[in-house]
Design an enzyme around this catalytic site. Structure first.
Site, PDB file in Angstrom:
ATOM      1  N   GLU A   1     107.397  70.419  23.584  1.00  0.00           N
ATOM      2  CA  GLU A   1     106.162  69.860  24.156  1.00  0.00           C
ATOM      3  C   GLU A   1     105.069  70.921  24.241  1.00  0.00           C
ATOM      4  O   GLU A   1     103.899  70.630  24.013  1.00  0.00           O
ATOM      5  CB  GLU A   1     106.423  69.250  25.537  1.00  0.00           C
ATOM      6  CG  GLU A   1     107.226  67.957  25.511  1.00  0.00           C
ATOM      7  CD  GLU A   1     106.520  66.842  24.748  1.00  0.00           C
ATOM      8  OE1 GLU A   1     105.291  66.895  24.573  1.00  0.00           O
ATOM      9  OE2 GLU A   1     107.218  65.908  24.308  1.00  0.00           O
TER      10      GLU A   1
ATOM     11  N   ASP B   1      98.989  61.803  27.657  1.00  0.00           N
ATOM     12  CA  ASP B   1      98.310  62.740  26.760  1.00  0.00           C
ATOM     13  C   ASP B   1      97.144  62.005  26.095  1.00  0.00           C
ATOM     14  O   ASP B   1      96.811  60.870  26.463  1.00  0.00           O
ATOM     15  CB  ASP B   1      99.284  63.302  25.708  1.00  0.00           C
ATOM     16  CG  ASP B   1      99.744  62.236  24.728  1.00  0.00           C
ATOM     17  OD1 ASP B   1      99.535  61.027  25.002  1.00  0.00           O
ATOM     18  OD2 ASP B   1     100.293  62.594  23.673  1.00  0.00           O
TER      19      ASP B   1
ATOM     20  N   TYR C   1     101.382  66.227  32.135  1.00  0.00           N
ATOM     21  CA  TYR C   1     101.895  65.615  30.905  1.00  0.00           C
ATOM     22  C   TYR C   1     103.256  66.194  30.522  1.00  0.00           C
ATOM     23  O   TYR C   1     104.219  65.452  30.273  1.00  0.00           O
ATOM     24  CB  TYR C   1     100.892  65.810  29.744  1.00  0.00           C
ATOM     25  CG  TYR C   1     101.565  65.502  28.449  1.00  0.00           C
ATOM     26  CD1 TYR C   1     101.798  64.185  28.075  1.00  0.00           C
ATOM     27  CD2 TYR C   1     102.064  66.520  27.636  1.00  0.00           C
ATOM     28  CE1 TYR C   1     102.498  63.883  26.923  1.00  0.00           C
ATOM     29  CE2 TYR C   1     102.761  66.235  26.481  1.00  0.00           C
ATOM     30  CZ  TYR C   1     102.974  64.916  26.133  1.00  0.00           C
ATOM     31  OH  TYR C   1     103.689  64.624  25.006  1.00  0.00           O
TER      32      TYR C   1
END
Ligand code: SF4
Length: 342
Positions: A33, A131, A113
């Site tokens: 991520e 996002d 996020y």
């Protein structure tokens, strides 16, 4: 049928087979991520695989040298992400991995996020990972008129998405939304005809999908003229660890403010006790950071006298520049000049 069911039915057979989609390891999901924050998935894959081979656990990353970490990050840019990752890995190595969204958010470099992505995928916690993709999709589904770069507009979308998220498969819901945003509900020319959510989409029915999301007018990026010096002592180039400002603590070439003339370069070099031959302008380029733009001139400046490279400075061969030092992409065109030399 609810939005959650529709998106999961669409997602199931279309899982993109990305390496980080095959694991529930929170550390591996976290690394992916962070890498994906500013970089396309296909570009990230080889970086991710090399990174996970070198630092397979948070403990391995915590014990690594910062230079080794930055070398593995070279090419991805936004080095602050890598440094935060390492700082957080040290906490995790000491205290263990937080087991929920709130705990993850307390780690350096992990925002809402990323915490939501890890918590939903690794722990099955029903929290929407908001996002750019999800902001775009939801602003279109509900024709949200608040700017998505303002807290109120974003908060509205977080509420809407958290209402819809699947309680059984929150990780799949979030990943499905990421895929829908990157493949179907794209910023321009969304493929609404292929979208599983078009029956629920207000912007589709009003034929105005591309008017969403709403954004505040962009601030103009600050432009700066700078000069980069490739100071060459018998095939070794002077590099220095930057001490502040942009790219702090990264290796870079000596720089001067503004676009300076060859005689100014000579003056700078002699003030630094070099015996310089005639400097030559060899390249110019533009490098765009998120909030700033550099307009760069590059000088090649061969020197004769040995300059003792004191702390924070060193002489690096072409091979060392390629393999040892993590030089950020803001200097890539200057590096290309060196690589192209015989
Ligand atoms: S119908 Fe079109 S605008 Fe609406 S969510 Fe789907 S792709 Fe996006």
């Amino acid at each position: 049928m609810c939005i959650s069911r529709k998106i999961l039915n669409w997602y199931a057979p279309k899982d993109r087979g990305l390496p980080w989609r095959k694991t529930k390891d929170p550390y591996a999901i976290w690394v992916s991520e962070i890498m994906l924050q500013q970089t396309q998935a296909n570009t990230v894959i080889p970086y991710y695989e090399r990174f996970m081979a070198a630092f397979p656990t948070a403990k391995d990353l915590a014990a690594a040298e910062e230079e080794a970490l930055l070398k593995h990050w070279q090419g991805l840019g936004y080095y602050r992400r890598a440094k935060h990752l390492m700082a957080a890995a040290k906490i995790v190595a000491r205290e263990g991995m937080p087991g929920d969204f709130e705990g993850l958010k307390a780690l350096p470099g992990i925002g809402d996020y990323t915490a939501a992505a890890i918590a939903s995928i690794a722990y099955g916690e029903a929290v929407a990972a908001v996002d750019g993709n999800l902001l775009r999709i939801y602003s279109r589904l509900h024709m949200v008129d608040g700017s998505i770069d303002k807290a109120a507009g974003k908060r509205r979308i977080v509420e809407l998405a958290n209402k819809d998220i699947s309680r059984d498969r929150p990780g799949d819901f979030n990943q499905a939304m990421m895929d829908l945003g990157s493949k179907i509900c794209t910023p321009t020319s969304p493929a609404c005809g292929d979208c599983p959510l078009r029956g629920d989409c207000m912007a589709y029915h009003a034929n105005c999908a591309e008017d969403y999301p709403r954004k505040s007018p962009k601030k103009k990026q600050k432009e700066e003229d700078v000069t980069v010096l490739l100071i060459d002592l018998d095939g070794r180039f002077l590099i220095e660890k930057r001490t502040g400002g942009l790219l702090a603590s990264m290796w870079g070439f000596p720089m001067a403010e503004g676009h300076i003339r060859p005689e100014d370069v000579m003056k700078l070099l002699s003030e630094a006790d070099f015996v310089a031959k005639k400097p030559e302008k060899v390249a110019e380029y533009r490098h765009v950071f998120s909030h700033r733009i550099w307009n760069v001139w590059v000088y090649y400046a061969p020197v004769e006298a040995l300059f003792a490279a004191e702390g924070g400075r060193t002489w690096a061969t072409k091979e060392a520049l390629k393999n040892t030092y993590a030089v950020p992409s803001a200097f890539s065109p200057a590096l290309e000049v060196i690589y192209g030399m015989d």
